[in-house]
Scaffold this motif. Structure first.
Motif, short mmCIF file in Angstrom:
data_model
loop_
_atom_site.label_atom_id
_atom_site.label_comp_id
_atom_site.label_asym_id
_atom_site.label_seq_id
_atom_site.Cartn_x
_atom_site.Cartn_y
_atom_site.Cartn_z
N ASN A 187 13.71 -30.06 22.79
CA ASN A 187 13.74 -29.78 21.35
C ASN A 187 12.45 -29.01 21.06
N ASP A 221 11.44 -26.76 14.99
CA ASP A 221 11.55 -25.63 14.07
C ASP A 221 10.21 -25.24 13.46
N GLU A 239 16.80 -26.96 17.86
CA GLU A 239 15.98 -26.53 16.73
C GLU A 239 15.55 -25.08 16.89
#
Length: 322
Positions: free
Chosen positions: A113, A116, A140
């Motif tokens: 991940n 973001d 993300e």
């Protein structure tokens, strides 16, 4: 020997044997939680899932109880501690074994991940490629960063597919790419966190699923994981309907392999046989919520990679195809 000394000498073994009964009770309770964690109800606050998220850390409780038992010189507590030690050893000792030797039909897979809010996507991509994987699964992925990942990884990973905020990069050709709908009820159609693609490996076709399940929250009322659990059921149903024999599930599943909320997946898939690889949070990893699972294949070992600009640590796994 005076009568006073004789009486004290007689009482000493009894005190050694009986003191620490509260510690012994804690040891027995710890053993029960380890051995019968599935019996802890989830109906109120999802307490069962909360316990299972941190189940390996009950080993730390055993270590503390051992220290206290030695300080108290409690024979009964030391004997009782054999129960949680046996339970923890049965559940987790295999994860401590060294990684098996690489095989001819192995794939190296990286799962991350990337966050973001990652302000160094190029550095993150280079760090993941440095592990020399065959596949890289990312979650993300946001529009400003996506071109950076595509450009940085293009040389070594000429094949990739992105659906929504999840993506898969591969050394081998990818076919049959499509979106997998794992939206919980009440979530808008723009929420796209699942994909499926076929990886044309030298050892046969593999259906690879990349997913990012909804986050969970720990609140005063307990664990808020209803949406995660619903999304896990949808992903589990998609995997169950997969026609290809060999399947891999890669993703931030926001749950550990012991968490019953992921049972729709873990009941169908093989999980890592060796390695703890706690991946979250990156600053003080307490649990592995980034997973690599496989059907008709073995996840022989999983490990973490050095930190990137994400709040997760990347994990790398060696998957042996059958």
């Amino acid at each position: 020997m005076t009568s006073t000394v004789r009486a004290a000498a007689t009482r000493w073994p009894t005190r050694w044997a009986l003191r620490g009964r509260a510690l012994a009770a804690c040891a027995v309770l710890t053993a029960v939680l380890l051995a019968f964690h599935r019996a802890v109800p989830n109906s109120v606050g999802r307490v069962g899932s909360l316990l299972e998220a941190f189940l390996p850390w009950l080993g730390a409780v055993v270590v503390v109880l051992l220290g206290l038992a030695l300080l108290r010189r409690s024979a009964v507590a030391l004997v009782a501690l054999l129960l949680p030690v046996a339970a923890w050893t049965y559940l987790f000792s295999g994860l401590l074994l060294p990684a098996p030797k690489p095989g001819a039909r192995d794939l190296v897979v990286v799962q991350h991940n990337v966050s973001d809010e990652n302000d160094d996507p190029a550095g993150t991509a280079r760090a993941l490629a440095a592990a020399e994987p065959d596949l890289i699964a990312l979650e993300e992925l946001v529009p400003p960063a996506l071109p950076v990942y595509e450009e940085t990884l293009a040389g070594e990973f000429p094949y990739h597919v992105v659906r929504g905020t999840v993506g898969l990069w591969s050394r081998y050709p990818l076919t049959g790419a499509r979106h997998v709908d794992i939206r919980p009820r009440g979530v808008g159609e723009d929420w796209s966190r699942g994909l499926r693609a076929v990886v044309r490996t030298p050892y046969g076709d593999v259906a690879a699923y990349v997913a990012h399940l909804p986050s969970v929250r720990v609140r005063a009322s307990g664990l808020a994981s209803a949406r995660r659990d619903e999304s896990a059921r949808l992903l589990g149903a998609a995997v169950a309907g997969e026609r290809l024999r060999t399947v891999m599930v890669l993703g931030d599943l926001n749950g550990t392999v012991d968490d019953r909320g992921l049972a729709p997946l873990t009941s169908r898939m093989n999980v890592a046989e060796r390695g703890f690889a706690f991946s979250f949070p990156a600053g003080l990893p307490l649990a592995r919520i980034d997973q690599v699972m496989a059907r008709s294949a073995t996840v022989g070992h999983i490990r973490t990679l050095p930190a990137t600009g994400s709040d997760h640590l990347p994990v790398a796994a060696r998957v042996t195809l059958r």
